[in-house]
Design a protein around this motif. Structure first.
Motif, PDB file in Angstrom:
ATOM      1  N   LEU A  19       0.847  -1.204   0.000  1.00  0.00           N
ATOM      2  CA  LEU A  19       0.000   0.000   0.000  1.00  0.00           C
ATOM      3  C   LEU A  19       0.881   1.252   0.000  1.00  0.00           C
ATOM      4  N   VAL A  20       1.929   1.210   0.817  1.00  0.00           N
ATOM      5  CA  VAL A  20       2.848   2.357   0.872  1.00  0.00           C
ATOM      6  C   VAL A  20       3.399   2.630  -0.523  1.00  0.00           C
ATOM      7  N   ARG A  21       3.823   1.574  -1.229  1.00  0.00           N
ATOM      8  CA  ARG A  21       4.379   1.739  -2.576  1.00  0.00           C
ATOM      9  C   ARG A  21       3.325   2.304  -3.540  1.00  0.00           C
ATOM     10  N   ALA A  22       2.113   1.770  -3.438  1.00  0.00           N
ATOM     11  CA  ALA A  22       1.042   2.234  -4.345  1.00  0.00           C
ATOM     12  C   ALA A  22       0.768   3.724  -4.126  1.00  0.00           C
ATOM     13  N   PRO A  44       9.503  -2.328  11.872  1.00  0.00           N
ATOM     14  CA  PRO A  44       9.364  -0.924  11.449  1.00  0.00           C
ATOM     15  C   PRO A  44      10.395  -0.529  10.388  1.00  0.00           C
ATOM     16  N   LEU A  45      11.558  -1.175  10.442  1.00  0.00           N
ATOM     17  CA  LEU A  45      12.624  -0.857   9.493  1.00  0.00           C
ATOM     18  C   LEU A  45      12.153  -0.990   8.040  1.00  0.00           C
ATOM     19  N   THR A  46      11.295  -1.977   7.770  1.00  0.00           N
ATOM     20  CA  THR A  46      10.774  -2.170   6.407  1.00  0.00           C
ATOM     21  C   THR A  46      10.111  -0.881   5.917  1.00  0.00           C
ATOM     22  N   LEU A  50      11.232   2.099   3.145  1.00  0.00           N
ATOM     23  CA  LEU A  50      10.371   2.443   2.001  1.00  0.00           C
ATOM     24  C   LEU A  50      10.032   3.927   1.961  1.00  0.00           C
ATOM     25  N   THR A  51       9.770   4.498   3.139  1.00  0.00           N
ATOM     26  CA  THR A  51       9.238   5.870   3.156  1.00  0.00           C
ATOM     27  C   THR A  51      10.311   6.939   3.347  1.00  0.00           C
ATOM     28  N   GLY A  52      11.451   6.528   3.926  1.00  0.00           N
ATOM     29  CA  GLY A  52      12.469   7.531   4.246  1.00  0.00           C
ATOM     30  C   GLY A  52      12.109   8.317   5.497  1.00  0.00           C
ATOM     31  N   HIS A  53      11.065   7.897   6.215  1.00  0.00           N
ATOM     32  CA  HIS A  53      10.683   8.560   7.483  1.00  0.00           C
ATOM     33  C   HIS A  53      10.760   7.535   8.609  1.00  0.00           C
ATOM     34  N   GLN A  54      11.147   8.013   9.781  1.00  0.00           N
ATOM     35  CA  GLN A  54      11.137   7.136  10.941  1.00  0.00           C
ATOM     36  C   GLN A  54       9.690   6.710  11.213  1.00  0.00           C
ATOM     37  N   VAL A  55       9.504   5.421  11.496  1.00  0.00           N
ATOM     38  CA  VAL A  55       8.143   4.934  11.755  1.00  0.00           C
ATOM     39  C   VAL A  55       7.745   5.306  13.185  1.00  0.00           C
TER      40      VAL A  55
END
Ligand code: PMT
Length: 410
Positions: A19-22, A44-46, A50-55
């Motif tokens: 979903l994050v990728r979409a 959370p590292l995954t 993907l996002t470049g933001h800390q989860v």
């Protein structure tokens, strides 16, 4: 625009990465928030990678008491600036907490704190899904305008069969885009879109076809539907899923497309002909599979020009937009088609360019009217669809009508 993806603790948590990728593909900035249980399924590292933001995993990231307050305020600030919150998967537990205003972790606190639209995509065991408590919680949330993307039915991770499987990622992403881009400027319009490439049979096995994937037409249909129009999608064969909420009529040949369009023409206020329609069909269709025996000459006859026929039968308030795919002297051929076919505008594709046009995810076009040639630079077909709709709606504005009568008066 920024979207916060909330991930709660279910086996479908790993699908949140898709979903994050979409969402990122739609140029959205994504921040992920995870519940404690979600972190047992996915690291959370995954999501951070993907996002470049800390989860965000807790209200209290720092163990130092003095920094607690600062980090929670910082996190809340992130919550306040989000344009949408989507929770996928949303467990029965999270839905219950949302419904009852329990705020005992970051995700549930965020739900109470944010004023952005909220979308939930539940995923759970079928009995939990059907339980009156869960259904009552969903009713409460729906009454508060929380958008629910219902789970699909099928085999569940628990071994049971039934409703409870996380909805398709595309459907969840569509719901997010729907709330983000909610413009109702096509409310009251019925938009008929043609899409895909028609096929003309040579024999029971083979056909004459073209390279249209239908992506551009489907993007037009989806964008119009999102903007409040009733959409009739007349589609030649494609490998695409009909956008949610559109009424699809499936056709194969040019003649079938012609009938489908003309039968429904009185319902349409805007006709958008994005389909690549066969200009010729075999004069005779072989009843049996043609056998290989030396050179073969096919005699072709022209098909009816659907666009020209639509223009002939149009009501005065109807807008008729054609598409054209050209490989040389693009602008000159486009102008010629605009005048010859009598459409209000032609959306002109230079299909000789790499990476745009047929079957690609992206496109670049010229929106051509009798007065103007508006360049719409390369972008995704979905983004482009909204720009094209903006230009179509501009044709209805009084300034345009004035400009047109000025020109005619010269
Ligand atoms: O489907 P995709 O892979 O996403 O690719 C998108 C596209 C390139 C197919 C699309 O954006 C596009 O340009 N469609 C028009 C293709 C074309 O070549 O049209 P044309 O120049 O043959 O026809 C001009 C217009 O007349 C079109 O609106 C067409 O639908 C219409 N027409 C053509 C022939 C015919 N017999 N009847 C028609 O109505």
């Amino acid at each position: 625009m920024k979207v916060t993806v909330g991930v709660s603790g279910g086996i479908a948590a790993y699908k949140a990465a898709e979903l994050v990728r979409a969402l990122q593909k739609q140029a959205l900035d994504v921040q992920v928030v995870m519940t404690e249980a979600a972190q047992r399924f996915v690291q959370p590292l995954t999501f951070a990678a993907l996002t470049g933001h800390q989860v965000i995993t807790s209200l209290w990231d720092s163990p130092d008491t003095a920094e607690h307050e600062a980090s929670s305020i910082e996190h809340m600030d992130a919550a306040q600036t989000t344009d949408a919150l989507v929770v996928a998967p949303a467990t029965a537990n999270v839905l219950a907490k949302f419904a009852h205003g329990i705020a005992d972790d970051f995700l549930t606190t965020l739900y109470l704190a944010t004023t952005a639209p909220v979308i939930v995509a539940p995923a759970m065991n079928v009995n939990m899904w059907q339980h009156p408590a869960t259904q009552a919680n969903l009713e409460t949330l729906a009454a508060r305008n929380v958008r629910i993307v219902a789970p699909d039915s099928g085999y569940l991770a628990c071994g049971m069969i039934g409703a409870g499987r996380l909805a398709e990622i595309d459907a969840i992403a569509e719901a997010v885009l729907g709330v983000l881009h909610h413009r109702n400027d096509l409310a009251g319009e019925t938009v008929m879109v043609t899409a895909g490439g028609t096929r003309e049979a040579l024999d029971p096995v083979r056909f004459l076809g073209n390279r249209s994937s239908g992506k551009m037409g489907y993007a037009m249909a989806e964008a119009a539907q999102r903007r409040g129009a009733r959409v009739i999608l007349v589609t030649a064969p494609t490998a695409l899923r009909v956008p949610a909420g559109c009424e699809a009529v499936t056709v194969i040949t040019t003649e079938e497309m012609r009938q489908a369009v003309l039968d429904r023409l009185d319902q349409a206020t805007i006709v958008i002909k994005a389909a690549a329609v066969a200009d010729y069909r075999p004069r005779v269709q072989a009843g049996q599979k043609l056998r290989r025996s030396g050179p073969l000459t096919l005699e072709l006859e022209p098909t009816q020009d659907i666009l020209a026929e639509v223009v002939e039968r149009r009501r005065p308030d109807m807008l008729v937009i054609g598409f054209a795919a050209e490989t040389e002297d693009v602008l000159a051929h486009g102008r010629d088609k605009l005048l010859r076919k009598g459409a209000d505008a032609i959306v002109l594709n230079d299909v000789s360019r790499e990476g745009v046009g047929f079957d690609s995810e992206r496109n670049a076009v010229t929106f051509l009217t009798r007065e103007r040639a508006i360049e719409l630079p390369e972008m995704t077909k979905r983004e482009l669809a909204d720009h094209i709709l903006d230009e179509i709606l501009a044709l209805r504005r009084p300034s345009h009508v004035l400009a047109e009568s000025d020109t005619t008066g010269d």
